[in-house]
Design a protein around this motif. Structure first.
Motif, PDB file in Angstrom:
ATOM      1  N   MET A 254       0.833  -1.199   0.000  1.00 51.06           N
ATOM      2  CA  MET A 254       0.000   0.000   0.000  1.00 51.06           C
ATOM      3  C   MET A 254       0.872   1.257   0.000  1.00 51.06           C
ATOM      4  O   MET A 254       0.606   2.211  -0.748  1.00 51.06           O
ATOM      5  N   LEU A 255       1.903   1.232   0.831  1.00 50.77           N
ATOM      6  CA  LEU A 255       2.774   2.407   0.931  1.00 50.77           C
ATOM      7  C   LEU A 255       3.465   2.683  -0.397  1.00 50.77           C
ATOM      8  O   LEU A 255       3.642   3.822  -0.807  1.00 50.77           O
ATOM      9  N   GLU A 256       3.836   1.596  -1.046  1.00 52.21           N
ATOM     10  CA  GLU A 256       4.512   1.745  -2.330  1.00 52.21           C
ATOM     11  C   GLU A 256       3.573   2.385  -3.347  1.00 52.21           C
ATOM     12  O   GLU A 256       3.956   3.265  -4.114  1.00 52.21           O
ATOM     13  N   ILE A 257       2.334   1.932  -3.328  1.00 51.67           N
ATOM     14  CA  ILE A 257       1.371   2.420  -4.311  1.00 51.67           C
ATOM     15  C   ILE A 257       0.988   3.882  -4.052  1.00 51.67           C
ATOM     16  O   ILE A 257       0.892   4.687  -4.988  1.00 51.67           O
ATOM     17  N   VAL A 258       0.779   4.213  -2.751  1.00 53.31           N
ATOM     18  CA  VAL A 258       0.288   5.582  -2.487  1.00 53.31           C
ATOM     19  C   VAL A 258       1.332   6.642  -2.841  1.00 53.31           C
ATOM     20  O   VAL A 258       1.010   7.823  -2.889  1.00 53.31           O
TER      21      VAL A 258
ATOM     22  N   PHE B 251       0.078   8.212 -10.069  1.00 50.93           N
ATOM     23  CA  PHE B 251      -1.361   8.166 -10.383  1.00 50.93           C
ATOM     24  C   PHE B 251      -2.220   8.406  -9.139  1.00 50.93           C
ATOM     25  O   PHE B 251      -3.335   8.890  -9.216  1.00 50.93           O
ATOM     26  N   ILE B 252      -1.679   8.077  -7.969  1.00 47.27           N
ATOM     27  CA  ILE B 252      -2.412   8.350  -6.726  1.00 47.27           C
ATOM     28  C   ILE B 252      -2.390   9.849  -6.457  1.00 47.27           C
ATOM     29  O   ILE B 252      -3.408  10.449  -6.067  1.00 47.27           O
ATOM     30  N   ARG B 253      -1.205  10.440  -6.685  1.00 45.67           N
ATOM     31  CA  ARG B 253      -1.104  11.891  -6.493  1.00 45.67           C
ATOM     32  C   ARG B 253      -2.089  12.585  -7.442  1.00 45.67           C
ATOM     33  O   ARG B 253      -2.787  13.509  -7.067  1.00 45.67           O
TER      34      ARG B 253
ATOM     35  N   LYS C 269      -7.021  15.455  -8.430  1.00 44.76           N
ATOM     36  CA  LYS C 269      -8.305  15.629  -9.096  1.00 44.76           C
ATOM     37  C   LYS C 269      -9.412  15.957  -8.101  1.00 44.76           C
ATOM     38  O   LYS C 269     -10.536  16.261  -8.459  1.00 44.76           O
ATOM     39  N   GLY C 270      -9.056  15.803  -6.802  1.00 46.06           N
ATOM     40  CA  GLY C 270     -10.030  16.123  -5.756  1.00 46.06           C
ATOM     41  C   GLY C 270     -10.926  14.959  -5.385  1.00 46.06           C
ATOM     42  O   GLY C 270     -11.979  15.128  -4.774  1.00 46.06           O
ATOM     43  N   LEU C 271     -10.460  13.734  -5.776  1.00 45.13           N
ATOM     44  CA  LEU C 271     -11.261  12.559  -5.409  1.00 45.13           C
ATOM     45  C   LEU C 271     -11.256  12.380  -3.887  1.00 45.13           C
ATOM     46  O   LEU C 271     -10.241  12.663  -3.237  1.00 45.13           O
ATOM     47  N   PRO C 272     -12.369  11.891  -3.343  1.00 40.04           N
ATOM     48  CA  PRO C 272     -12.372  11.663  -1.896  1.00 40.04           C
ATOM     49  C   PRO C 272     -11.316  10.613  -1.520  1.00 40.04           C
ATOM     50  O   PRO C 272     -11.031   9.707  -2.311  1.00 40.04           O
TER      51      PRO C 272
ATOM     52  N   ALA D 298      -5.803   2.656  -5.012  1.00 40.64           N
ATOM     53  CA  ALA D 298      -4.604   2.095  -4.369  1.00 40.64           C
ATOM     54  C   ALA D 298      -4.757   0.610  -4.057  1.00 40.64           C
ATOM     55  O   ALA D 298      -3.853  -0.190  -4.312  1.00 40.64           O
ATOM     56  N   LEU D 299      -5.921   0.255  -3.525  1.00 41.19           N
ATOM     57  CA  LEU D 299      -6.084  -1.117  -2.993  1.00 41.19           C
ATOM     58  C   LEU D 299      -5.832  -2.199  -4.051  1.00 41.19           C
ATOM     59  O   LEU D 299      -5.060  -3.118  -3.823  1.00 41.19           O
TER      60      LEU D 299
END
Lengths: 332, 693
Positions: free
Chosen positions: A222-226, A230-232, A237-240, A249-250
């Motif tokens: 998870m840490l790697e992905i966040v 694309f997460i940034r 984009k203002g997604l919740p 991420a999941l």
């Protein structure tokens, strides 16, 4: 995908063959003569006084083909295996290994499945929480707690649970087997409840190690992905946050956890040797272990071949799951 | 980067979690024999036999060991509930209930002809019956399935016994000048009294013809009547080489012939007089239901009069009734839940009705638990009622002193014919000289070890006979723990430290002894550590080699070892045929036998042969003591000690008697107090108080 799966299945044949040859050679090269064991009396821990030892040992070897060349013995075993016949236990003639295997698997597989399920159900949210709250007190406490869990030796943890929850402690839970000694007389509902209570401690012992390991894997993934772009972008984009975590991420961070799935299946079977011994549960792990101690070649071959199959199936399954969770992976 | 705070936190948390385990105190030394009653019962009855070479019992030590009575048969505690904290209270036995005994392993099957494990024997004590059985209290063999038996002698005439058991006379034989007088010694031996000149006689073999008069109304558990043909078949199988009974075959091959005189009478002929002649017809002689095992029997479901010996053997070796047991005892097998338990229930058609002989409980269960720690917790949790594997440190330690334990359980011990030893491989050049082995015995602090390891509860021994019998000579002292004597003996044998490396040597070789121990056996491990400590004082290095049981046995049987630390159980109860362990015939290098030391000594052979031919136990006793003295001199083993079996019993169980025969108790003795839920009153004809038993 289908072609890939079929190809993998075909590859399993020579792999399995290689594994069985290896196990066959290793077990026979291991010091210890089953014939000598047969003439001793394990129950008293003594060699005992006995005449006719040589005759008895010779007959034993003859009966089980141990006096034949090694390659012949293997071919006989292989032929029987191809006919799905694992033969009888050497130390308990007349007891069919296949029937015992089914009986033992009927005990081990439900325990293992519940444990795996529980491990994933608890590990994933814990890992996610720990990653999302990285550096906070929640992360540190959960990390520390899980690290301790991971460090605890299974036999020790099992015995501690027995001491705490059994009659020596709070006397809350049964500590042995999967049924009460009078279970045969119980009505169905009571019988199931009794089984549930009996399973609590063994399942807890089976689960805690895997849970700790999985949640760490989940956290790392998870840490790697966040930290990915694309997460940034999603956040920008203002997604919740919920959508960012659970949708974007999941799915991506599940990949390493799935890799672990392949390893966890056989490990849980192997780990059950200790759990089954501590809680006196006649399962698959204990069967393999006792077979090894008794140098019951037939039992060892049957159980290890089964474990090998399970391991290969686990790897295949995890490869297939890769493709399902990660659209970038394709085997076609 | 490692988070130091996290690391510190983890360390502290781990330490806190592990604290309970680390805080388990070492068991505090307890007064010796803490489990014994507060007031020792004085020795009653006979003092030691006063014959000149008779046994010299150490009465003080026997008293300390809780032994109440000593007689020619030995010493035995007889009082029921001797260790029960409420044992003095009179209790009225009830019928019914269930007792669960823990077993650490499982028998392969219950056919004792082919499965000789101790566990099988113990279970068959309750589920089977033999022609004669040893009374555990008096040690005398009493008729059981037989209502009586006659023992006669054989006169083998000049020319020797012919095939078919001819050229012999049998009866009661007495000497009369230059003749032997042969007269009937059995109601079924209708012979005229005959005088046979000694010159016409090749040999006289005493106590070699047994005529058993079988009890009426004896039934197998399946309801089939038991008769003499069953008893004949049960002997006949040992003559079939394809039957998997090789371990006991030799014993039965000594019975050269058998005759069914009628349905209720059978006669067996021994080849020669033999110490174990009577006991062979005991539990060892496994009576088999012919209608289930013999293809030649018309009542067999797959009767085949033309079945070959191989087919008949296969029918025995692979018979489903080897596990689905059908016997003659007071309890019949109800369920064998493999890898879980074996359960037996009362057999209503058992020939004895008195619960003192037929048992009080309705259900006996043997519960398999492989892990001893779990089994002990199982006891505390009420899963089992009897646990027989308490370690000495636990017996005297905290584990058996908790409130939880004391509330429902009590502990007890008894000495059974078991001893611990370290056997030396005499085939090894370095251990060939008896002075070396004697020196090793002087290098081990036997008494100190018993005091420190066993809290004085084990009995230091100097020979292979059971110390609670007249066969043991208590006047032979344990070899003094004395480095000077040991060094002197080693030097005499040519072993001293020539190169100054602290280890004695000879012909350029250091005296390094590898001792095998069964892996995971803590008692063996600590014993060998003690040996290491003692031997190092005289310059002998010991290397401990733990091996799992299979590898251990392989090396023993291949004589590929220097020393081995083991325990042995005298299979015959209080004495066992000495030939297996000590005779030269069994000691050759390529012989896989119980004589794993490889002892070959003519003097020992002569004593062993004499013991085997002596049929009166009283006459054997001085011979056993002679053997003990010889072995003391030769030191094929470092005889260490005889430890007691230690038990925990549920307090609800009453009538518990502790015997010198393994497992140390009989389940059929036990009962619950009248009024206990799930039980019923004794039938009026058997109503009695516990103390009347």
């Amino acid at each position: 995908m289908l072609t890939y799966t079929l190809r993998r299945l075909l590859w399993m044949v020579p792999t399995l063959l290689g594994i069985t040859i290896l196990i066959f050679c290793v077990i026979r090269l291991t010091p210890g003569d089953p014939a000598a064991l047969m003439v001793s009396d394990v129950s008293t821990g003594g060699v005992g006084d006995a005449s006719g030892v040589e005759a008895a040992m010779e007959k034993f070897r003859e009966r089980w083909g141990l006096d034949r060349p090694l390659h012949e013995q293997y071919l006989v075993w292989l032929w029987n295996f191809l006919r799905l016949d694992f033969g009888d236990e050497m130390m308990r003639p007349g007891v069919s290994i296949t029937s015992v295997l089914w009986q033992r698997l009927g005990v081990t597989i439900p325990l293992t499945l519940v444990s795996v399920l529980l491990s994933y159900l608890l590990a994933l949210p814990l890992g996610i929480l720990s990653a999302v709250k990285q550096g906070t007190l929640v992360d540190k406490v959960s990390t520390g707690f899980l690290f301790i869990l991971y460090s605890l030796p299974t036999f020790w943890a099992g015995l501690m649970l027995i001491l705490v929850f059994g009659a020596s402690g709070f006397d809350w839970l049964p500590i042995m087997g999967l049924h009460d000694k009078d279970a045969a007389q119980m009505p169905t509902g009571e019988y199931l409840w009794d089984m549930f209570l009996h399973a609590l401690l063994p399942v807890a012992t089976l689960t805690y190690g895997g849970l700790a390991y999985l949640s760490r894997q989940m956290r790392v993934g998870m840490l790697e992905i966040v930290r990915q772009d694309f997460i940034r972008t999603a956040r920008a984009k203002g997604l919740p946050e919920k959508v960012v975590v659970f949708k974007h991420a999941l799915r991506n961070s599940l990949i390493p956890v799935i890799t672990v799935f392949a390893q966890i299946l056989p490990v849980l079977i192997g780990g059950s040797v200790i759990v089954e011994s501590v809680f006196s549960i006649p399962g698959m792990g204990l069967y393999a272990y006792e077979g090894l101690l008794k140098r019951d070649y037939n039992v060892v071959m049957a159980t290890t071949t089964f474990s090998a199959l399970l391991t290969m199936a686990g790897f295949l399954l995890s490869d297939i799951l890769y493709a399902l969770v990660d659209p970038r992976i394709s085997y076609d | 980067m490692i988070d130091r705070k996290l690391l510190a936190f983890t360390f502290v948390a781990s330490a806190l979690l592990l604290l309970p385990a680390l805080c388990v105190e070492e068991p505090a030394p307890q007064p010796v024999l803490a489990g014994a009653p507060a007031v020792a019962t004085p020795l009653v009855g006979q003092e030691p036999v006063g014959e000149e070479d008779g046994p010299t019992w150490d009465l003080e030590r026997l008293r300390k060991a809780g032994v109440e009575a000593v007689d020619l048969q030995g010493a035995h505690p007889l009082e029921p509930d001797r260790y029960h904290p409420d044992g003095d209270r009179e209790v009225r036995p009830a019928m019914g209930g269930r007792v669960i005994q823990h077993i650490p392993s499982q028998p392969g099957n219950l056919n004792r002809a082919i499965e000789n494990s101790a566990l099988t024997t113990w279970m068959l004590y309750e589920m089977h019956a033999a022609l004669v059985e040893r009374d555990f209290e008096t040690w005398v063999y009493e008729p059981v399935v037989a209502s009586a038996y006659d023992m006669e002698d054989t006169v083998i005439l000049e020319g020797g016994r012919s095939p078919g058991n001819g050229n012999i006379l049998f009866g009661k034989v007495t000497e009369a000048g230059d003749s032997y007088v042969v007269e009937s010694g059995s109601s079924r031996n209708e012979i005229e009294t005959t005088r046979v000149p000694k010159g016409d006689v090749e040999s006289v073999e005493f106590g070699t013809v047994f005529t058993f008069h079988l009890r009426d109304g004896v039934k197998w558990h399946d309801g089939h009547a038991f008769d003499a043909h069953d008893a004949y078949f049960s002997w006949e199988i040992y003559g079939n080489p394809a039957v998997d009974c090789d371990k006991v075959r030799a014993q039965f091959k000594e019975i050269v012939n058998a005759e069914v005189l009628d349905d209720r009478t059978i006669r067996y002929f021994y080849r020669q007089q033999y110490m174990d002649a009577v006991s062979t017809f005991g539990t060892n002689f496994f009576l088999m239901p012919r209608h289930l095992y013999d293809l030649h029997d018309p009542d067999h479901p797959r009767h085949d009069a033309a079945a070959t010996e191989e087919q008949r053997a296969a029918e025995i070796n692979d018979n489903p009734h080897n596990t689905d047991f059908v016997g003659l005892g007071p309890y019949r097998l109800k369920e064998w839940k493999r890898d879980d338990y074996i359960e037996a229930v009362r057999f209503e058609d058992f020939f004895w009705k008195d619960p003192a002989k037929a048992g009080y409980m309705d259900v006996l269960r043997w519960k398999y638990i492989s892990n001893d720690d779990t089994a002990f917790e199982g006891l505390i949790n009420g899963e089992v009622d009897i646990f027989g594997r308490i370690k000495t440190e636990d017996y005297f330690g905290e584990k058996t002193q908790t409130d939880v334990f004391n509330k429902d359980f009590y502990k007890a011990y008894t000495y059974t014919a078991t001893y611990q030893y370290t056997g030396w491989n005499i085939h090894r050049t370095k251990l060939k000289d008896k002075r070396v082995r004697q020196a090793l015995a002087h290098s081990f602090d036997s008494q100190g070890w018993v005091d420190s390891k066993y809290f004085g509860l084990a009995w230091p021994i100097t020979g292979p006979t059971f110390f609670m019998t007249p066969n043991y000579d208590h006047s032979i002292p344990v070899r003094a723990y004395d480095a000077d004597i040991a060094e002197e003996l080693l030097a005499e044998a040519g072993w001293y430290d020539r190169d100054g490396n602290g280890i004695v040597d000879k012909d350029g070789e250091d005296l390094v002894i590898e001792i095998l121990i069964p892996q995971g056996n803590k008692a063996s491990e600590s014993t060998v550590q003690k040996i290491q400590e003692g031997f190092s004082r005289v310059g002998v290095r010991v290397e401990m080699q733990p091996l799992e049981w299979a590898s251990f046995l392989e090396r023993i049987y291949n004589r590929d070892f220097d020393g081995c630390n083991l325990a042995t159980v005298l299979q015959g109860g209080v004495e066992t045929d000495p030939k297996l362990g000590w005779h030269s015939e069994e000691g050759a290098f390529d012989k896989r036998s119980s004589n794993h030391s490889g002892l070959r000594d003519e003097k020992v052979d002569a004593i062993v042969d004499e013991i085997r031919r002596t049929i009166d136990p009283a006459d054997r006793a001085p011979l056993w003591r002679k053997l003990q003295a010889e072995l003391y001199d030769l030191q094929p083993y470092l005889f260490m000690n005889s430890p007691p079996r230690k038990f925990a019993f549920n307090k609800k169980l009453r009538g518990v008697k502790l015997y010198v025969f393994a497992p140390g108790f009989l389940l059929r003795d036990m009962y619950y107090e009248e009024g206990t839920p799930g039980t019923r009153s004794l039938p009026a004809e058997f109503s009695r108080s516990g103390s009347d038993r």
